[in-house]
Structure formats: structure tokens, C-alpha cells
Design an enzyme around this catalytic site. Structure first.
Site, PDB file in Angstrom:
ATOM      1  N   ASP A  12       0.826  -1.209   0.000  1.00 26.11           N
ATOM      2  CA  ASP A  12       0.000   0.000   0.000  1.00 26.11           C
ATOM      3  C   ASP A  12       0.861   1.260   0.000  1.00 26.11           C
ATOM      4  O   ASP A  12       1.991   1.250   0.490  1.00 26.11           O
ATOM      5  CB  ASP A  12      -0.916  -0.017   1.236  1.00 26.11           C
ATOM      6  CG  ASP A  12      -2.068   0.975   1.103  1.00 26.11           C
ATOM      7  OD1 ASP A  12      -2.422   1.337  -0.046  1.00 26.11           O
ATOM      8  OD2 ASP A  12      -2.599   1.394   2.141  1.00 26.11           O
ATOM      9  N   HIS A  29       2.103   3.373  -9.135  1.00 23.72           N
ATOM     10  CA  HIS A  29       1.814   1.954  -9.397  1.00 23.72           C
ATOM     11  C   HIS A  29       2.952   1.315 -10.206  1.00 23.72           C
ATOM     12  O   HIS A  29       3.322   0.167  -9.954  1.00 23.72           O
ATOM     13  CB  HIS A  29       0.480   1.817 -10.132  1.00 23.72           C
ATOM     14  CG  HIS A  29      -0.704   2.246  -9.292  1.00 23.72           C
ATOM     15  ND1 HIS A  29      -0.882   1.811  -7.996  1.00 23.72           N
ATOM     16  CD2 HIS A  29      -1.741   3.082  -9.552  1.00 23.72           C
ATOM     17  CE1 HIS A  29      -1.987   2.356  -7.494  1.00 23.72           C
ATOM     18  NE2 HIS A  29      -2.519   3.136  -8.411  1.00 23.72           N
ATOM     19  N   LEU A 123       9.842 -20.829  -5.083  1.00 24.46           N
ATOM     20  CA  LEU A 123       8.991 -19.878  -4.349  1.00 24.46           C
ATOM     21  C   LEU A 123       7.604 -19.908  -4.974  1.00 24.46           C
ATOM     22  O   LEU A 123       7.460 -19.841  -6.196  1.00 24.46           O
ATOM     23  CB  LEU A 123       9.557 -18.451  -4.476  1.00 24.46           C
ATOM     24  CG  LEU A 123       8.647 -17.319  -3.961  1.00 24.46           C
ATOM     25  CD1 LEU A 123       8.617 -17.291  -2.435  1.00 24.46           C
ATOM     26  CD2 LEU A 123       9.108 -15.957  -4.487  1.00 24.46           C
TER      27      LEU A 123
HETATM   28  C1  IPE Z   1      -5.622  -2.659  -0.102  1.00 25.17           C
HETATM   29  O1  IPE Z   1      -5.260  -1.331  -0.209  1.00 25.17           O
HETATM   30  C2  IPE Z   1      -5.648  -3.307  -1.440  1.00 25.17           C
HETATM   31  C3  IPE Z   1      -4.374  -3.436  -2.134  1.00 25.17           C
HETATM   32  C4  IPE Z   1      -3.196  -3.043  -1.717  1.00 25.17           C
HETATM   33  C5  IPE Z   1      -4.437  -4.106  -3.409  1.00 25.17           C
HETATM   34  P1  IPE Z   1      -6.333  -0.156  -0.326  1.00 25.17           P
HETATM   35  O2  IPE Z   1      -5.547   1.088  -0.493  1.00 25.17           O
HETATM   36  O3  IPE Z   1      -7.319  -0.477  -1.378  1.00 25.17           O
HETATM   37  O4  IPE Z   1      -7.057  -0.205   1.092  1.00 25.17           O
HETATM   38  P2  IPE Z   1      -7.888   0.897   1.859  1.00 25.17           P
HETATM   39  O5  IPE Z   1      -8.920   1.418   0.898  1.00 25.17           O
HETATM   40  O6  IPE Z   1      -6.928   1.979   2.254  1.00 25.17           O
HETATM   41  O7  IPE Z   1      -8.452   0.195   3.042  1.00 25.17           O
HETATM   42  C1  IPE Z   2      -1.772   0.175  -3.356  1.00 29.45           C
HETATM   43  O1  IPE Z   2      -1.524   1.533  -3.409  1.00 29.45           O
HETATM   44  C2  IPE Z   2      -2.044  -0.405  -4.722  1.00 29.45           C
HETATM   45  C3  IPE Z   2      -3.445  -0.771  -4.967  1.00 29.45           C
HETATM   46  C4  IPE Z   2      -4.424  -0.630  -4.120  1.00 29.45           C
HETATM   47  C5  IPE Z   2      -3.729  -1.333  -6.253  1.00 29.45           C
HETATM   48  P1  IPE Z   2      -2.713   2.577  -3.377  1.00 29.45           P
HETATM   49  O2  IPE Z   2      -3.142   2.848  -4.783  1.00 29.45           O
HETATM   50  O3  IPE Z   2      -3.787   2.134  -2.466  1.00 29.45           O
HETATM   51  O4  IPE Z   2      -1.966   3.845  -2.820  1.00 29.45           O
HETATM   52  P2  IPE Z   2      -2.521   4.860  -1.730  1.00 29.45           P
HETATM   53  O5  IPE Z   2      -2.958   4.052  -0.549  1.00 29.45           O
HETATM   54  O6  IPE Z   2      -3.655   5.599  -2.375  1.00 29.45           O
HETATM   55  O7  IPE Z   2      -1.344   5.720  -1.440  1.00 29.45           O
HETATM   56 MG    MG Z   3      -4.150   2.416  -0.494  1.00 26.13          MG
END
Ligand code: IPE
Ligand code: IPE
Ligand code: MG
Length: 242
Positions: A12, A29, A123
Site C-alpha cells: 500500500d 503503481h 517460491l
Molecule cells: C488494499 O489497499 C488493497 C491493495 C493493496 C491491493 P487499499 O488502499 O485499497 O485499502 P484501503 O482502501 O486503504 O483500506
Molecule cells: C496500493 O496503493 C495499490 C493498490 C491498491 C492497487 P494505493 O493505490 O492504495 O496507494 P494509496 O494508498 O492511495 O497511497
Molecule cells: Mg491504499
């Protein structure tokens, strides 16, 4: 040093990492994919058996269409770019989630990658895509209900093992170490069943900046944990214990 057999990561913080740098979220990303590659290589190096990662949640469809489209495109291109290198490292790919909701071509790419790497054993890399822990439990219950309906199973015979065997991570030992980067301390509907006894490690590092050195720190933290599973690890420390 006690090492986890299975590490599970919520990667995240990609979007915030990019925004803080004045970049489009897409750049975060893309950097996130690069960070994952280094972590996979490190897991191979240190001999971790399974790495599972949350790539796209069942709730991530709630994001703007552009971002969802970009995430899916990135998923396909990362796979096309990386499958041969992963294969060469002995990585076996497995995708977990409600994959039937993806476009046909993406489903085919996932199947091809699983087939290509299916015989590898260095793995196991399980990628959760359109995954939700609640969805996983519901589909497992449906499958058991079907068995009951056709008379192959009695409701009173349903137990934890049987339910676990219907989940998408069936056959994989549950995560020993769970890591969430990016500062949030929540599970976000990830592996609800499987994380029951995982050690939970949170840090503020945004995923694009998470390096093998950060993983080593998490591994050191893990090695200091005393896993009791409800029991008592050091019974001899208590008066009267033998
Ligand atoms: C969880 O992260 C999903 C992934 C990393 C794929 P999110 O960014 O979607 O989660 P919330 O919305 O902060 O809970
Ligand atoms: C995690 O990073 C990747 C996915 C959820 C696909 P985020 O896109 O949630 O990044 P933040 O949390 O908005 O910084
Ligand atoms: Mg996020």
C-alpha cells in the site's frame, strides 16, 4: 533465526507516494511493480517458501475508471514482462480471487502464467487479484452447501479443515508474517481466514520505497516474536511449572 515460511504483503501507498512527488498516481503503481520485483528476488534469495501479495482488491473497482483500467493494464504488462524471468528463478505463480470478473484476455494471461510456471518449486508467488476475504469465505460456503445439497456431506461434518480446503489458498500454509506498508493499520478485507495467527507488521514506508533491506528488518522483527497460538511458550518461567 526463525524465518517465516509464508510472507503476505498488502503493498500500500503507491498513490500517495506519487502524489507527494507531484507525479500521477500511475507513476506510483509503476514504481510499485519495480519494488515487488526486488522483493520477489529477495524472497528467492533468503529461501522463503511462499509470498502472497494483494494486487487488486474486490473494493478497488470503486476507484475512478481510469485508475482501474491502468491497474489492469499494468498487471498484464508486468506479467508479460516478468513471467519468463520468474520462471527462470523457479517461481511458481498462482492467482487468487474472483478472476471470472476480469476480461477474457486477462483471464487467459493468468492461466498461461500459472501453466508456464506450474512445475516450479523454489517460491510460490500467490497474487491476490479481485480478491476479498469475505468473497473467499462466501465461495467456500457455497461450495460446501452444494455438497450438502447433493447428499455428499452432512452439515454436522463440516469442520475448519473442510472449510479451509475450499478457500482459494487451500493447500498453502497460512501466512506467518503479514506486512502492510504505507502507514495504514488495517486488513482491508484481505485474507480474513488465513491471517488468524499471523504476526502483523505495519510500517509507514510507501510500497514503491519498500526495499529488501526493509524486508530484512521485518524478518528480524519476526524472529523476535514468540508465537504461542493460545498456549504458553515458556511454561518453566512460571512457579510450579515443570
Ligand atoms: C488494499 O489497499 C488493497 C491493495 C493493496 C491491493 P487499499 O488502499 O485499497 O485499502 P484501503 O482502501 O486503504 O483500506
Ligand atoms: C496500493 O496503493 C495499490 C493498490 C491498491 C492497487 P494505493 O493505490 O492504495 O496507494 P494509496 O494508498 O492511495 O497511497
Ligand atoms: Mg491504499
Amino acid at each position: 533465526m526463525a524465518q517465516p515460511a509464508h510472507i503476505s504483503i498488502i503493498m500500500d501507498g503507491n498513490g500517495r507516494w506519487a502524489t507527494q512527488r507531484g507525479l500521477p498516481r500511475a507513476a506510483g503503481h509503476r514504481e510499485g511493480v519495480r519494488a515487488l520485483r526486488a522483493i520477489v528476488e529477495h524472497c528467492v534469495r533468503v529461501g522463503v517458501g511462499t509470498l502472497s501479495v494483494f494486487a487488486f482488491s474486490s473494493e478497488n473497482w470503486n476507484r475512478p475508471r481510469d485508475e482501474v483500467g491502468l491497474l489492469l493494464d499494468l498487471f498484464v504488462s508486468a506479467l508479460n514482462d516478468q513471467v519468463e524471468a520468474l520462471h527462470a528463478h523457479g517461481v511458481r505463480l498462482r492467482f487468487i480471487g474472483n478472476l471470472g470478473a476480469f476480461p477474457e484476455s486477462l483471464q487467459q494471461t493468468l492461466l498461461d502464467a500459472e501453466r508456464r510456471t506450474g512445475a516450479n518449486s523454489t517460491l510460490l508467488l500467490a497474487v491476490a487479484a479481485n480478491y476479498g476475504g469475505r468473497w473467499d469465505l462466501v465461495q467456500a460456503c457455497r461450495s460446501l452447501a452444494r455438497q450438502v445439497q447433493c447428499g455428499a456431506l452432512r452439515p454436522e461434518h463440516v469442520d475448519e479443515q473442510m472449510l479451509g480446503a475450499q478457500l482459494t489458498l487451500a493447500g498453502v500454509p497460512p501466512p506467518d508474517l503479514f506486512i502492510r506498508t504505507g502507514g495504514e493499520q488495517r486488513i482491508s478485507n484481505y485474507l480474513l481466514w488465513d491471517l488468524a495467527y499471523s504476526e502483523l507488521y505495519f510500517n509507514d514506508v510507501p510500497w514503491p520505497e519498500f526495499t529488501p533491506a526493509h524486508l530484512d528488518r521485518a524478518l528480524e522483527w519476526y524472529a523476535r516474536r514468540e508465537r504461542r497460538f493460545g498456549g504458553l511458550a515458556n511454561v518453566q518461567d512460571f512457579p510450579g511449572g515443570d
